[in-house]
Design an enzyme around this catalytic site. Structure first.
Site, PDB file in Angstrom:
ATOM      1  N   GLU A   1      -2.028   5.431  -4.715  1.00  0.00           N
ATOM      2  CA  GLU A   1      -3.378   5.066  -5.157  1.00  0.00           C
ATOM      3  C   GLU A   1      -4.134   6.208  -5.844  1.00  0.00           C
ATOM      4  OE1 GLU A   1      -2.227   2.082  -2.126  1.00  0.00           O
ATOM      5  OE2 GLU A   1      -2.115   4.264  -2.209  1.00  0.00           O
TER       6      GLU A   1
ATOM      7  N   ASP B   1      -2.577  13.465   0.743  1.00  0.00           N
ATOM      8  CA  ASP B   1      -1.633  13.743  -0.349  1.00  0.00           C
ATOM      9  C   ASP B   1      -2.330  14.261  -1.599  1.00  0.00           C
ATOM     10  OD1 ASP B   1       0.437  12.940   1.164  1.00  0.00           O
ATOM     11  OD2 ASP B   1       0.863  11.071   0.099  1.00  0.00           O
TER      12      ASP B   1
ATOM     13  N   ASP C   1      -8.283  16.908 -45.166  1.00  0.00           N
ATOM     14  CA  ASP C   1      -7.335  16.927 -44.044  1.00  0.00           C
ATOM     15  C   ASP C   1      -7.650  15.858 -42.993  1.00  0.00           C
ATOM     16  OD1 ASP C   1      -5.890  19.192 -44.975  1.00  0.00           O
ATOM     17  OD2 ASP C   1      -7.491  20.487 -44.264  1.00  0.00           O
TER      18      ASP C   1
ATOM     19  N   VAL D   1       0.846  -1.205   0.000  1.00  0.00           N
ATOM     20  CA  VAL D   1       0.000   0.000   0.000  1.00  0.00           C
ATOM     21  C   VAL D   1       0.878   1.250   0.000  1.00  0.00           C
ATOM     22  CG1 VAL D   1      -1.637   1.352   1.381  1.00  0.00           C
ATOM     23  CG2 VAL D   1      -1.997  -1.094   1.052  1.00  0.00           C
ATOM     24  N   ALA D   2       1.955   1.222   0.778  1.00  0.00           N
ATOM     25  CA  ALA D   2       2.863   2.373   0.861  1.00  0.00           C
ATOM     26  C   ALA D   2       3.560   2.629  -0.475  1.00  0.00           C
ATOM     27  CB  ALA D   2       3.912   2.127   1.948  1.00  0.00           C
TER      28      ALA D   2
ATOM     29  N   ILE E   1       2.420   2.061  -3.534  1.00  0.00           N
ATOM     30  CA  ILE E   1       1.547   2.446  -4.657  1.00  0.00           C
ATOM     31  C   ILE E   1       0.854   3.784  -4.363  1.00  0.00           C
ATOM     32  CG2 ILE E   1      -0.472   1.761  -6.024  1.00  0.00           C
ATOM     33  CD1 ILE E   1       0.210  -1.175  -5.091  1.00  0.00           C
TER      34      ILE E   1
ATOM     35  N   ASN F   1      -2.393   8.384   1.411  1.00  0.00           N
ATOM     36  CA  ASN F   1      -2.257   8.326  -0.049  1.00  0.00           C
ATOM     37  C   ASN F   1      -3.483   8.846  -0.793  1.00  0.00           C
ATOM     38  OD1 ASN F   1       0.211   7.220   0.392  1.00  0.00           O
ATOM     39  ND2 ASN F   1      -0.266   5.186  -0.396  1.00  0.00           N
TER      40      ASN F   1
ATOM     41  N   ASP G   1      -2.138  22.857 -43.028  1.00  0.00           N
ATOM     42  CA  ASP G   1      -2.765  23.094 -44.321  1.00  0.00           C
ATOM     43  C   ASP G   1      -2.584  24.575 -44.636  1.00  0.00           C
ATOM     44  OD1 ASP G   1      -4.447  22.647 -46.559  1.00  0.00           O
ATOM     45  OD2 ASP G   1      -6.121  23.487 -45.446  1.00  0.00           O
TER      46      ASP G   1
ATOM     47  N   ASP H   1      -8.655  22.116 -42.192  1.00  0.00           N
ATOM     48  CA  ASP H   1     -10.082  22.427 -42.072  1.00  0.00           C
ATOM     49  C   ASP H   1     -10.945  21.672 -43.072  1.00  0.00           C
ATOM     50  OD1 ASP H   1      -9.223  23.718 -44.323  1.00  0.00           O
ATOM     51  OD2 ASP H   1      -9.960  25.711 -43.761  1.00  0.00           O
TER      52      ASP H   1
END
Length: 887
Positions: A284, A710, A616, A279-280, A282, A706, A326, A612
């Protein structure tokens, strides 16, 4: 190749007689054989499939693994929170993409529903989807063409093909012409007409040669259908990061499991420790935070006339190092304009929209052009042929009162333009006298002139006069100006059309061009200074294209220009190698445009394509970033593009690239901040377990950090004000890692420092209560207090450290502590949330926390400020090093 065959050959091959057309029975048989005259759309993805597609990323897979682990642990609330994060990320992506992918639908709308055909000897109107090869199609002014046809008859026929070929003016058609060269460009095939183009003048008859997906528009639809959109640099980078983090999490779990096994810990405890470390490791909230930052960027850019259709495209803009544009309507105004005129007084430049001093001879030239015209122009709006509208504006620029002129000169007769004579004449009555005015191609006009006007006097034309006019014409043509001459003569009464174009007096000629947009040159220079190359890709003629490119600073010499026909002389490999040496690609087909984009991309370039027209659309789809014009752009182009400019301004593209660079920088700040925080957590957990301590933090606390505390600073960093000097830097390498430019070192130093401080706080929590983390038996309350200390110091360190991430070398005092008010708000919110978790009894119990005493609070805040202060000192050394190197 139908355009290489004669009318007789085409009719014989299609087994049809012009006077009769197909029988109803034969048309039915052919409809079954060839199918309806429709464009086939690619099957649209359902909302569900779009949603699933958003989940197919490594970072999301890692989060799903985290959900499974937390469910096994019985932490159902945490599992629900992570699932919510995954859902938010996917929904944000779907919302953007649901508006995209409408290119083929737009093409289908362009294939107009009714067609005039001859069947069983009678002219009837049918639905265009019932057209089959061999049908005889009747053309008249104002009618859209419903299939690709080989012309059998034509009279003064002009067809507006700009959406397909990029030409500014209608193309003249001539059924009698043959084009033996199979490589003849689309815009030069005067004996054919194409689906979705418009008849602007004259009439004609044609035989249908291709329908549905076999038409030129159908080929474009097919290219759009089959073109695979590659992942953006950001998507690739996040994917790589997800894989790395996933592997790291697995590796850390295995190592910790083995260490705990050696230490003789219990199996359940080992599993919980491994999960906590995973868990630490990743971040999340990363996937959702990146999506939120991109969404904020999209909203901001829409206010600056750039609408982004797919979130990751914002970041790709920041990597662009080639803009393929173009010409018509993008770099130019798509309005023919008289740039200069010539008579025997010399050549004179016309200043558009300004007061031009004009002689009587010049005013007579403008008068002839106005009276020999069927166009209208009032209050900035014109109708009719673009060339004639330009002539009316020319008269305005010379100070002529057109309204009075037309009122005083009644048209008494005319000799209409046709493609053989390339001339048009009118007979006008003014105060009882009759005057013929003729305009047209100077080469044809000069042959029927016997006199010439020189400073108000009519004198016999000489070879020297003819040479002067030929030289002036050549000079204008070399500057890519389209030339048109004018002559007149006075007659005693109304005369027949055939008598009008004889014994004329030559007045002068004008040179016209579709001029560049005024803001484009400065934008191209700004792009050049930012290391971005601008390339022109157009269906127009090579000389015309090069003249505009030269004026805008795109190309310096004619060797940098190449035509589509010349491209075909190279093999695919040879062209891919040489493509980067050219700056102008002229007379190109839609297939050529896609080939050019692929060739440039093969060198590792990140290519933006602007346009346009319908022609194209395939290249817009093939480019890393397709940019369509919102005002003049066709729906097809807008559907195929990643970005639409609501002001049709090339300068907005450069502004969008600047915005894209700043958005990427902000995303990088968010990623670096989150990874630093996660490394701090990993160091804390890993070191504590390695030396035999209890885990300083449990999985629930780590998830709270997380996903909640954060996340707010990370989003706020994504809203950091842009760097004003960002366009002075060269384009970022698309393969550049998030850790380039010293960012990796910042992550390692910051992460280790935060980890060490958190371990220190954990130890202090024991020490304050008279214990040591090495003691075999410690009360649960003491362990919880120590974890609370670690929890608070970790969060405080991360919140304050977010200020340090704003710039790699500049001090926070230099960039302004309060210049990002969102970040200050996020830090205050983070502190409030920590108080909420610690002070509220229910939350305390849920997270296994204790109230801190005064000493604990002082320690938490003091240690929390250390990483920020350390980073400021580190930046001092970086700036000192740069000064020594003279940077």
């Amino acid at each position: 190749m139908w355009f290489t065959k004669s009318n007789e050959e085409v009719l014989k091959e299609l087994d049809v007689v012009v006077s009769q057309g197909l029988s109803a029975e034969e048309a039915k048989v052919r409809l079954e054989k060839y199918g309806p005259n429709q464009l086939l759309a690619k099957k649209k993805k359902s909302i569900f499939r779009l949603f699933i597609a958003q989940l197919q990323e490594w970072l999301i897979y890692v989060l799903f693994a985290a959900v499974v682990i937390t469910v096994f642990m019985g932490e159902y609330v945490d599992a629900a929170i992570i699932l919510l994060v995954i859902t938010i990320n996917a929904v944000l992506g779907v919302v953007q993409e649901v508006k995209a992918g409408k290119a083929i639908e737009s093409l289908q709308k362009m294939t107009h529903p009714k067609a005039l055909v001859r069947r069983n000897g009678e002219v009837v109107e049918i639905h265009s989807d019932q057209l089959v090869p061999g049908d005889i199609l009747i053309l008249d002014t104002g009618r859209y063409i419903s299939a690709d046809i080989r012309l059998i008859e034509s009279a003064n026929l002009q067809i507006e093909e700009s959406a397909l070929t990029g030409e500014s003016v209608p193309s003249e058609k001539d059924a009698s012409l043959l084009h033996p060269d199979p490589k003849t460009p689309l815009g030069d095939r005067a004996n054919t007409a194409f689906m979705s183009t418009l008849v602007t003048n004259g009439r004609g008859i044609g035989v249908v040669v291709e329908t549905g997906m076999n038409t030129e528009v159908g080929k474009i639809a097919n290219i759009i259908n089959t073109e695979q959109k590659s992942k953006t640099p950001l998507e690739i980078r996040l994917d790589q990061l997800g894989k790395t983090l996933g592997k790291m999490a697995i590796g850390i779990c295995i190592i910790i499991f083995l260490i705990a096994l050696i230490q003789g810990r219990e199996l359940v405890e080992m599993f919980l420790m491994s999960v906590s470390l995973a868990v630490a490791a990743i971040p999340e909230g990363l996937a959702a935070i990146v999506a939120v930052v991109l969404s904020i960027g999209v909203t901001s850019m829409s206010k600056k006339n750039a609408i982004i259709k797919k979130l990751p495209a914002v970041e790709t803009l920041g990597s662009v190092n080639m803009i393929c544009s173009d010409k018509t309507g993008t770099l130019t105004q798509n309005k023919m304009t008289v740039k200069s005129y010539f008579n025997l007084e010399g050549e004179t430049t016309v200043e558009r929209g300004k007061s031009n001093t004009a002689s009587d001879d010049a005013k007579l030239l403008a008068k002839a052009m106005v009276l020999c015209s069927d166009a209208t122009y009032t209050n900035g709006h014109g109708t009719g042929d673009p060339t004639e509208i330009a002539l009316l504006i020319f008269a305005d620029d010379l100070g002529i009162d057109r309204k009075k002129l037309i009122t005083e000169n009644r048209r008494a007769g005319e000799y209409s333009f046709d493609s053989d004579r390339k001339l048009m004449s009118t007979l006008n009555e003014e105060k009882g006298t009759f005057t013929v005015y003729t305009k047209g191609a100077i080469g044809n006009l000069i042959k029927i002139c016997t006199h010439v006007l020189e400073k108000g006097k009519v004198i016999p034309i000489t070879e020297a006069h003819r040479q002067q006019y030929h030289n002036a014409t050549d000079g204008m043509s070399n500057n890519a100006l389209r030339t048109l001459g004018a002559a007149y003569k006075q007659v005693g009464s109304v005369i027949e059309a055939a008598e009008m174009e004889k014994d004329l007096i030559l007045v002068g000629l004008v040179g016209m061009i579709d001029p560049p947009r005024p803001e484009v040159k400065e934008s191209i220079l700004k792009a050049k200074q930012a290391g971005i190359t601008t390339i022109m890709i157009t269906g127009d003629h090579k000389n015309t294209a090069f003249a505009i490119a030269s004026e805008l600073g795109i190309a310096e010499n004619i060797d940098q220009a190449i035509t589509g026909q010349d491209m075909e002389d190279f093999s695919e490999a040879e062209f891919a190698e040489k493509a980067v040496n050219y700056r102008v690609f002229a007379r190109v087909s839609p297939e050529h445009k896609v080939q050019i984009v692929h060739a440039l991309k093969s060198h590792g370039n990140i290519v933006s394509m602007t346009g346009d027209g319908v022609n194209d659309a395939p290249s817009l789809n093939a480019a890393d970033i397709g940019v369509a014009m919102g005002i003049t752009g066709t729906d097809v182009a807008k559907g195929a593009a990643d970005m639409v400019l609501t002001d049709d301004n090339f300068a907005t593209i450069v502004s969008a690239i600047e915005h894209g660079r700043n958005i990427y920088n902000n995303i990088k700040k968010s990623v670096i901040f989150l990874l630093t925080c996660n490394l701090g957590e990993v160091v804390t957990m890993f070191v504590a377990i390695l030396i035999g301590w209890e885990a300083p933090l449990i999985a629930t606390q780590l998830l709270w950090i997380n996903l909640i505390t954060d996340s707010f600073p990370a989003v706020a960093l994504g809203m950091d004000p842009g760097n004003p000097d960002v366009m002075k830097e060269k384009p970022r390498d698309a393969k550049e890692s998030f850790f380039a430019g010293g960012a990796g070192l910042h992550v390692i130093l910051g992460g280790f420092l935060i980890g060490v401080l958190t371990i220190g706080a954990f130890w202090f929590g024991y020490y304050e209560h008279g214990y040591s983390p090495f003691d075999p038996s410690v009360p649960v309350e003491t362990v919880e207090y120590a974890r609370t200390m670690a929890f608070m110091v970790l969060v405080m360190s991360q919140l304050f450290y977010s200020l340090a991430v704003r710039h790699g070398s500049k001090s926070i005092f230099r960039i302004g502590v309060f210049s990002n008010k969102y970040l200050i708000g996020a830090i205050l919110l983070g502190i409030f949330l920590q108080l909420f978790v610690i002070e509220i009894p229910v939350m305390q119990r849920a997270f296994h926390l204790q109230m801190l005493d005064l000493g604990g609070w002082v320690m938490a805040i003091s240690l929390g400020l250390v990483p920020l202060l350390f980073n400021e000192i580190f930046k001092l050394f970086i700036r000192s090093g740069k000064r020594r190197k003279g940077l």
